[in-house]
Every structure is written in structure tokens, then in C-alpha cells.
Design an enzyme around this catalytic site. Sequence first.
Site, PDB file in Angstrom:
ATOM      1  N   ASP A  78       0.814  -1.212   0.000  1.00 45.57           N
ATOM      2  CA  ASP A  78       0.000   0.000   0.000  1.00 45.57           C
ATOM      3  C   ASP A  78       0.848   1.261   0.000  1.00 45.57           C
ATOM      4  O   ASP A  78       2.043   1.245   0.295  1.00 45.57           O
ATOM      5  CB  ASP A  78      -0.955   0.011   1.186  1.00 45.57           C
ATOM      6  N   ASP A 115       7.460   5.246  -1.344  1.00 41.08           N
ATOM      7  CA  ASP A 115       7.341   4.547  -0.069  1.00 41.08           C
ATOM      8  C   ASP A 115       6.109   3.646  -0.159  1.00 41.08           C
ATOM      9  O   ASP A 115       4.989   4.121  -0.092  1.00 41.08           O
ATOM     10  CB  ASP A 115       7.186   5.563   1.063  1.00 41.08           C
ATOM     11  N   GLU A 145       0.249  -1.755   5.419  1.00 36.80           N
ATOM     12  CA  GLU A 145       1.290  -1.353   6.368  1.00 36.80           C
ATOM     13  C   GLU A 145       1.054   0.053   6.889  1.00 36.80           C
ATOM     14  O   GLU A 145       1.240   0.331   8.074  1.00 36.80           O
ATOM     15  CB  GLU A 145       2.662  -1.447   5.682  1.00 36.80           C
ATOM     16  N   GLU A 146       0.622   0.945   5.996  1.00 40.24           N
ATOM     17  CA  GLU A 146       0.525   2.357   6.355  1.00 40.24           C
ATOM     18  C   GLU A 146      -0.629   2.672   7.310  1.00 40.24           C
ATOM     19  O   GLU A 146      -0.664   3.756   7.879  1.00 40.24           O
ATOM     20  CB  GLU A 146       0.376   3.215   5.083  1.00 40.24           C
TER      21      GLU A 146
END
Length: 486
Positions: A78, A115, A145-146
Site C-alpha cells: 500500500d 514509499d 502497512e501504512e
Amino acid sequence: MSEIQQLSPNLLWKWFDQICAIPHPSYQENELAEFIINWAKGKGFYAERDDVGNVLIRKPATKGMENRQKVALQAHLDMVPQANEGSSHNFATDPIRPYIDGEWVRATDTTLGADNGIGMASTLAILDSDDIAHPDLEVLLTMTEERGMEGAIGLRPNWLQSDIMINTDTEENAEIYVGCAGGENANVTLPVEYQDNAFSHSYQIILKGLRGGHSGCDIHTGRANAIKVLARFLAKLTQHQPHFDFLLSDIRGGSIRNAIPREAFATLNFNGDVAQLKSAVENFAVLLKAELALIEPNLTFDLQPVEKSEKTFTVASTQRVIHFLNVLPNGVIRNSDVLENTVETSLSVGVLKTEENQIKATILVRSLIDSGKEYVAEMLTSLASLSGACAEFSGSYPGWEPQAHSPIVDLTHKIYADVLGYEPTIKVIHAGLECGLLKKIYPNMDMVSIGPTIKNAHSPDEKVHIPAVQIYWSLITKLLAEIPVK
């Protein structure tokens, strides 16, 4: 296709361009994950997803590398969706539009997703290549993850077979990361009461143009938090101009819990002199531009009329909201005594919303040590108790305990020095890497984190340094070629 496909290493940039073409904000990565799975199966690789959607692909060792330790390359699927004010970009449907700007790649009006898209692209390029030496290889791409490392938290146990993991989520050239902060979400809600709007004027205060950035990596830089700046102005307005009476009907700011808020808004309702409010706004704008001239050169602080709302907060609720937000802690709480130039504990007020009968502040707490997280949680709980608010905590994830010397760290250091021509730095990052969670699941796996230079992650100013990507590619391919025997 975009112009970035002409860059070197060509295969990595080709994959990054493909990643940009498929929308993949947090919670909406499934299309990208399925594209990768189908591609991998088409190449004849083992490819599977677990119950939470994580992707695992296996590629056999190249000839002569069969007796080496197995390696897992790891990235997350993500990206953080942030767009400039006024942009019509829909992250759920629209592709990211990368372009070359000198030595950097940026995106038009949005976060770039370097990122962790560059890291992900590097893992897929290695899978795709026919001329890169490597041992038995696993590529693990995690979900969401974010927004709380949900993929790593729900990872299928005993799935990976590797001895070594190389995480690709570091964002500085010439730095090797061997530890990271843990984190926890805090939601603080403050009840508000309403009354009929009997005022003649409704105006919105608008703060925009702040730099924002990563709420961990950039928390020490002095970048302004739009929510806190707006609260400061409102407190100043109530304390230094006692004859200017107003009530709030809305206050909001930020959009992502792990990004420093770049914008904030408040709607004021009053019967007083509009010129008096305009003067206060103009004077505060002058003050901000003097204070923040270097760190926030593009900020704007304005006032505009808006449609009158039916209800406003009561006098008591207006005062309580303003004072609560003004004293709400934000920023660095403590620097590390053990690690030089490293933040130990921080918190960032990432999102503020006015909901039906409350305001809600979403906060991300980070610390290298568990007691640091506990201290901030206790502080927020005390403030909530004093304010009549409620503080709730969730999504706690562990830090990655630093290990300055291990076989993979020492090998990475040696090869990096050869590639750079000078010594890289071994560091701990004040942000969440999935290594902390993955180390809990695979305690015997030797881990290291590397990556190219990415600036202003989690903001529309995000950019990745093209020469640093080439250095990173040289490092990771040379590292795979020199993995030791089992």
C-alpha cells in the site's frame, strides 16, 4: 507508460511505473496484489496469498547458488494517499502520474508511492530478471502497512522458509537500519453540545500550504502541525480579544494518521465586526510567517464567508474544544539517551474531525521503548479525564530491537562500503518498520533494512532520488550474490 521507464536500472523503473498505474492506497491494494500474483504464476513461480491478503512468491536459486542461505525480500503493497488541495485525483481509481524532475522522480499533485513502491519494484525486478545471481528467494509483500501494519500482524505463521530477511522500506541512501520504533493508535473523543445558530455571520478559517510529511521520520524537523497551529489561533482569539465572541460549528484537519497535517479548517459564527476578525487573521498570518519562515515558506492563513449552519457548539463546548486542542501534546517527547540524534518517543495529532456529537482526534504514538508508549498513553488519558473526553488505544505494534552486528548486517555494511566508496551509517529509525512484528513471528531470522533516498514521504512533495535508486540496486543485487552458504 511514462518517461520514468527510460531510467536505469530499467527493470526496476519499469516495475515502478506498472505499480503507479494500478491504484493501491491502504485497504485498496487488492487489484495490485492480484496483478502480481497472476504475473508470478504466469512465470511459473510459487505464488500464494494468506488470509489477510499478503503475497508470497518463491523463485528457485540461480545455478551455483543452491547451497546458500534462503533470503526473503520484503516490502508493503500500500501507499499513503495524499493530494494537494483542489486536486480531483481519486486514489481508488486514478493512476499515480510520475515524472522526472532533474535528479528526482515526483508525482503530479499527489504522493508518489515511492514509499514503499520502489522497494516493491526492486523485489519484482529481481524475480523478473534472468541475469541476477541469488539463492532460493522469497518475496513477501504485505497488506495495509501504512494504516497499522495489518498485513504483518495477520501474517500466516510458518509460511516463510528463509534464513535472512531484507526489508526494503528504508528511505535514506548510505544508511543501514537495524531497529525501529513501535507504535500505537490513540483516538481521543470530546463530547460537544449544540444550540441553534442565532448569529449573523459564518466564516471559515483556512490554514493551508504546510509541508506535512512523515509523522515519524519528520517529527523532529520542526514542521508545523496544522491542527495545533489552528488551535493556537483560536485560543489566542478567545484570550486576547475577550470582546470578540464567537461559537464554533465545525473544526477539522489532516487526513491520514501517520502524516503531519498540512491543512486545517474551523467555522466561526458571530455577530461582531467582520473587520476585527479579518485583522486578527492577518496579524496571526504575519506572526506565523515570521516564526516559520524557513520551515514553512508556503503557508497561507485566510478567512472566507461560508453558508450559515443550523447549529453551533454551545459556549461551554466551544471553549472546551479550543482549550483541549491547544494543550493536546504533539511532537517529540524525548530523545534517546542511547542512540545519538535519535527520537525515542513522540506523538503526532494526525486527523481531527467534527462528528455528530463529538470531535475526534486520531493520534499516532511512537517509541523505541514500551515504557515511552505507556507514558504518552497515560498523559493522554489524564488529559482526557480532565477535559471530559475519552481516550481509547488500539493497534499497538512492537519496535524492532536494535542489533548493530549480525551476519547480514555486517555483510550489508561491507558491500555497501564497496558500492559507495565510503562507510555507510548503521541507524535506528523513528518510524514503524514491519521488521519488529516479523521478528516476533520469526525470531531466528536475521534481518536488515535498506533503501534509496526518498524525501517528504506521506506528502504530495514526495520524491525519490534517481542516483540513489541506482546505488540501492547495486547494493541489493551484490548482496544477494554474496549470501553465505547454509
